[in-house]
Design an enzyme around this catalytic site. Structure first.
Site, PDB file in Angstrom:
ATOM      1  N   CYS A  74       0.002  -2.836   1.354  1.00 41.57           N
ATOM      2  CA  CYS A  74      -0.488  -2.325   0.068  1.00 41.57           C
ATOM      3  C   CYS A  74      -1.145  -0.943   0.235  1.00 41.57           C
ATOM      4  O   CYS A  74      -0.439   0.023   0.477  1.00 41.57           O
ATOM      5  CB  CYS A  74      -1.383  -3.357  -0.598  1.00 41.57           C
ATOM      6  SG  CYS A  74      -1.373  -3.144  -2.384  1.00 41.57           S
ATOM      7  N   HIS A 169       0.727  -8.488  -0.189  1.00 42.78           N
ATOM      8  CA  HIS A 169      -0.426  -8.929   0.619  1.00 42.78           C
ATOM      9  C   HIS A 169      -0.088 -10.180   1.428  1.00 42.78           C
ATOM     10  O   HIS A 169      -0.336 -11.302   0.950  1.00 42.78           O
ATOM     11  CB  HIS A 169      -1.608  -9.256  -0.306  1.00 42.78           C
ATOM     12  CG  HIS A 169      -2.318  -8.065  -0.841  1.00 42.78           C
ATOM     13  ND1 HIS A 169      -3.516  -7.612  -0.317  1.00 42.78           N
ATOM     14  CD2 HIS A 169      -1.992  -7.220  -1.828  1.00 42.78           C
ATOM     15  CE1 HIS A 169      -3.909  -6.536  -0.983  1.00 42.78           C
ATOM     16  NE2 HIS A 169      -2.998  -6.282  -1.915  1.00 42.78           N
ATOM     17  N   GLU A 171      -1.627 -11.498   3.788  1.00 45.51           N
ATOM     18  CA  GLU A 171      -2.833 -12.240   4.225  1.00 45.51           C
ATOM     19  C   GLU A 171      -3.315 -13.204   3.137  1.00 45.51           C
ATOM     20  O   GLU A 171      -4.197 -14.022   3.380  1.00 45.51           O
ATOM     21  CB  GLU A 171      -3.952 -11.255   4.616  1.00 45.51           C
ATOM     22  CG  GLU A 171      -4.772 -10.647   3.483  1.00 45.51           C
ATOM     23  CD  GLU A 171      -4.058  -9.555   2.674  1.00 45.51           C
ATOM     24  OE1 GLU A 171      -2.841  -9.353   2.852  1.00 45.51           O
ATOM     25  OE2 GLU A 171      -4.734  -8.916   1.847  1.00 45.51           O
TER      26      GLU A 171
HETATM   27  N1  GLN Z   1      -3.641   0.630  -5.821  1.00 42.31           N
HETATM   28  C1  GLN Z   1      -4.337   0.616  -4.573  1.00 42.31           C
HETATM   29  C2  GLN Z   1      -4.375   1.984  -3.920  1.00 42.31           C
HETATM   30  O1  GLN Z   1      -3.996   2.942  -4.457  1.00 42.31           O
HETATM   31  C3  GLN Z   1      -3.710  -0.382  -3.633  1.00 42.31           C
HETATM   32  C4  GLN Z   1      -3.944  -1.790  -4.130  1.00 42.31           C
HETATM   33  C5  GLN Z   1      -4.032  -2.799  -3.037  1.00 42.31           C
HETATM   34  O2  GLN Z   1      -4.198  -2.495  -1.856  1.00 42.31           O
HETATM   35  N2  GLN Z   1      -4.026  -4.053  -3.443  1.00 42.31           N
HETATM   36  O3  GLN Z   1      -4.818   2.111  -2.847  1.00 42.31           O
END
Ligand code: GLN
Length: 186
Positions: A74, A169, A171
């Protein structure tokens, strides 16, 4: 585990459960101690600024160029991409995987969703449940990037050499196969 900000605790728990020794990386000294790095979810803009403040930008860039295995999920995917859309001007992207990603490309927090992903990995028996939370959307994929999973035609897990990124994610689900696969890679 990069521990500047965000959801590093659950990653750490999974990695330790699998027998890995985990160092919380907040300084260049911590980074020098590790063989591999996991960068979890959170807020990539904040992580980028904290990487500046803690002097991690240069040492991290050097470790990545010399092939340190890294898993970015992410926000971690955003930091490891080669270009980011909708970040702040000058937001760091370390270019470990040749991707252009758009922050929050799947929508806001309220648009979070889960999706069954079929993984393009040899030993993989069945699908993986991807949890997407303000996830980055991959807009461009460079020629050296291997796509490991996609969703509706967009890459959601990729690998380039020893750098692995996913938009979701791993995890947050009761399934440690991605962490295990990464530790085998390390
Ligand atoms: N939108 C977040 C960012 O720009 C990432 C979101 C996440 O890690 N769940 O870093």
């Amino acid at each position: 585990m990069l521990a500047l900000q965000g959801a590093f605790g659950l990653h750490q728990k999974v990695l330790e459960h699998l027998g890995a020794g985990v160092v919380q990386v907040r300084t260049p000294q911590h980074l020098a101690e590790v063989d591999a790095l996991v960068i979890g979810g959170g807020e990539s803009t904040t992580m980028s600024k904290l990487a500046d403040a803690s002097g991690l930008v240069q040492p991290l860039a050097e470790r990545l160029v010399t092939g340190m295995p890294v898993l970015g999920t992410c926000a971690g995917m955003i930091l490891l991409a080669s270009d980011v859309m909708d970040g702040y001007p000058g937001q760091h992207c370390f270019g470990a995987v040749d991707l252009v990603v758009q922050r929050n490309g799947y929508g806001r927090q309220a648009d979070s969703f889960g999706a069954r992903l079929s993984m393009k990995l040899d030993s993989w028996q069945d699908d993986f449940e991807g949890v997407f939370i303000r996830a980055p959307k991959v807009c461009e994929v460079g020629p050296r990037v291997e796509m490991l999973a996609e969703l509706d035609g967009s890459a959601v897990m990729c690998r380039q050499g020893s750098a692995v990124v996913c938009a979701f994610h791993p995890e947050l689900v009761d399934d440690d196969r991605i962490h295990r696969w990464f530790l085998d890679l390390v």
